[in-house]
Scaffold this active site. Structure first.
Site, PDB file in Angstrom:
ATOM      1  CD  GLU A 154       6.155  14.612 -21.857  1.00  0.00           C
ATOM      2  OE1 GLU A 154       5.356  13.867 -22.453  1.00  0.00           O
ATOM      3  OE2 GLU A 154       5.853  15.793 -21.534  1.00  0.00           O
ATOM      4  CG  ASP A 169      -2.186   1.490  -3.441  1.00  0.00           C
ATOM      5  OD1 ASP A 169      -1.152   1.976  -2.922  1.00  0.00           O
ATOM      6  OD2 ASP A 169      -3.292   1.508  -2.880  1.00  0.00           O
ATOM      7  CG  ASP A 222      -1.793   1.175   1.341  1.00  0.00           C
ATOM      8  OD1 ASP A 222      -1.876   1.933   0.355  1.00  0.00           O
ATOM      9  OD2 ASP A 222      -2.403   1.373   2.409  1.00  0.00           O
TER      10      ASP A 222
HETATM   11  N1  PHE Z   1       2.803  13.430 -22.380  1.00  0.00           N
HETATM   12  C1  PHE Z   1       1.652  14.309 -22.319  1.00  0.00           C
HETATM   13  C2  PHE Z   1       2.094  15.614 -21.680  1.00  0.00           C
HETATM   14  O1  PHE Z   1       2.897  15.617 -20.798  1.00  0.00           O
HETATM   15  C3  PHE Z   1       0.539  13.712 -21.525  1.00  0.00           C
HETATM   16  C4  PHE Z   1       0.088  12.388 -22.020  1.00  0.00           C
HETATM   17  C5  PHE Z   1       0.496  11.251 -21.389  1.00  0.00           C
HETATM   18  C6  PHE Z   1      -0.757  12.312 -23.108  1.00  0.00           C
HETATM   19  C7  PHE Z   1       0.092   9.990 -21.846  1.00  0.00           C
HETATM   20  C8  PHE Z   1      -1.178  11.071 -23.583  1.00  0.00           C
HETATM   21  C9  PHE Z   1      -0.758   9.929 -22.950  1.00  0.00           C
HETATM   22  O2  PHE Z   1       1.640  16.650 -22.057  1.00  0.00           O
HETATM   23 ZN    ZN Z   2       2.313  17.849 -20.565  1.00  0.00          ZN
HETATM   24 ZN    ZN Z   3       2.999  14.817 -19.080  1.00  0.00          ZN
END
Ligand code: PHE
Ligand code: ZN
Ligand code: ZN
Ligand code: CA
Length: 471
Positions: free
Chosen positions: A160, A297, A32
């Protein structure tokens, strides 16, 4: 319930952990993971953003402070951490990599999440949520006092939002030998959306086993899931493109929840899963804590389960198939060769399932191959290679060989052709062939299928359900 058992078989049954046949590992009970602790990490990320201009964007102080926060927590728990810097158009960015320094370093199980926000806001659901969840799971594993069979590694990716830059940088700078050791990469990007869905990534056939484990986990908690083909939208893509099995979960972004989805998950139909996606309002108020609790989880379940997976193969049962993924149902997993032949394209039938190796069929001068390495036990008295093959052709001759597929065994630098099939062997249904490979006992050899066509009139060599048995 917080149990950190390393149970015997009885306890594993009590915990409802079903182990795949042949998997000798005993998985510990699902943990958990504390939602209170995870929420505390999110409070810290919010205050980092608040005191740094309202965001945690690449090149801004809020990002580096986020990386420092995560790294300090992991260092204190005993992880071996690396702050990996790289440059971007928005300034220097960082990945935080943390490895638990126990378990077999040849078999690495990874989980990761991106730690950066967009510039518009603090990025608490996207992706403080995944980062806090992966961080808390890593800390919980350290605190559990268990020793994993495999090596656990956690990645917190920078940039990202600028195009998956951190995860790409990480995989591109990993030596090939280290890439091969990664058995699984799990990605968590947005897991506490305020109007949540429960999506499981479905975009990598080699990750199907992990994908199914996630679905089974949620189903066991009475949470229905939907598959989502996320393709290149998050950091698992860099791993998937190397052939590493990947899986992940997602609670939804800008898409609108349908009424059918609201019926199964609650929340509001006709509204986005996260109406604050990429906006300034993606703050500490932009979270569904039930979604967060369930998702962390699930992360814990996967880490505990895969920490104990047996990736060493163990001794194969006498008479069993020594080839992995012999019917191609896991896509290209375990096979090497030219891109394309292993397919679920319905233009030709499979012998069983839907995947097969469709070599050639191009109608021009080309060559294609697939191969797999296999160790044939020295103790074998006989060994044979069998395959099902279906051949159709546009060649009209009944006398001349134009297009061929060779079945080869490569021993060191010597390739021996055991059989050659051609356009003359066309057959509307699959035919089974069995070839003797006893002479290779005690050796690790490569089984290889090599196709070749001349400049016109296609011949398709479709191979499925390959077996190498030794007894
Ligand atoms: N990677 C995208 C973002 O950070 C979010 C996302 C994650 C979209 C998974 C689709 C699937 O903006
Ligand atoms: Zn994003
Ligand atoms: Zn994202
Ligand atoms: Ca098949």
């Amino acid at each position: 319930m917080r149990k950190f058992l390393v149970p015997g078989v009885g306890a594993a049954l009590v915990a409802g952990v079903l182990l795949a046949p042949g998997n000798a590992a005993v998985a510990a009970d699902s943990p958990d993971i504390s939602v209170t602790n995870t929420k505390a990490h999110l409070d810290q990320l919010q205050s980092i953003a608040t005191s740094n201009g309202g965001n945690r964007y690449t090149g801004r102080p809020g990002y580096k402070a986020s990386a420092d926060y995560v790294k300090a927590k992991l260092d204190a728990a005993g992880y071996t951490t690396t702050l990996q810097s790289f440059s971007t158009s928005a300034g220097t960015s960082y990945n935080v990599i943390a490895e638990w320094p126990h378990g077999d370093a040849d078999h690495v199980v990874m989980a990761g999440s991106h730690l950066d926000s967009v510039s518009a806001g603090p990025g608490i659901n996207d992706n403080g949520s995944g980062s806090a969840g992966v961080l808390e799971t890593a800390l919980a594993y350290a605190a559990s006092g268990q020793t994993p069979k495999n090596r656990l590694r956690f990645g917190f990716w920078g940039s990202e939002e600028l195009g998956l830059l951190g995860s790409k940088y990480y995989v591109n700078n990993l030596p090939a030998a280290d890439r091969d050791k990664i058995e699984l990469y799990l990605n968590f990007d947005m897991i506490a959306s305020p109007n949540p869905g429960y999506f499981v990534y479905d975009d990598n056939p080699s990750g199907d086993a992990a994908r199914d484990d996630l679905v089974t986990y949620f189903t066991g908690k009475n949470v229905q899931t939907e598959f989502i083909d996320v393709q290149g939208r998050s950091d698992h893509a860099a791993f998937r493109s190397l052939g590493i099995p990947t899986a992940g979960t997602f609670s939804g972004a800008e898409e609108i929840k349908t009424s059918a989805q609201a019926t199964k998950w609650g929340g509001t139909a006709g509204q986005a899963f996260d109406a604050c996606y990429h906006r300034s309002c993606d703050t500490i108020s932009n979270l569904d804590l039930t979604s967060l609790d369930r998702q962390i989880d699930a992360i814990g379940h996967m880490i505990w389960l895969y920490a104990q997976k047996d990736y060493t193969g163990g001794p194969p049962p006498a008479g069993g198939n020594l080839l992995q993924n012999p019917g191609f149902e896991s896509g290209t997993a375990n096979w090497t060769g030219t891109t394309g032949p292993i397919t679920d394209n319905t233009g030709r039938p499979a012998h069983s399932g839907s995947w097969k190796a469709w070599l050639q069929g191009n109608g021009r001068a080309t060559t294609e191959n697939i191969a797999q390495s296999v160790a044939i036990p020295a103790t074998a008295t006989a060994a044979s290679l069998s395959l099902w093959i279906r051949i159709d052709t546009a060649e009209t001759t009944s006398a001349t060989v134009y297009d061929t597929v060779k079945v080869q065994v490569v021993d060191g630098s010597t390739a021996t052709t055991l059989a050659t099939y051609s356009n003359l062997d066309k057959s509307a249904s699959y035919v089974q062939k069995t070839l003797d490979v006893t002479q290779y006992k005690g050796k690790t050899v490569t089984v290889k299928f090599v196709g070749q066509e001349d400049s016109s009139a296609q011949t398709s060599f479709v191979i499925d359900d390959v077996a190498l048995t030794a007894g």
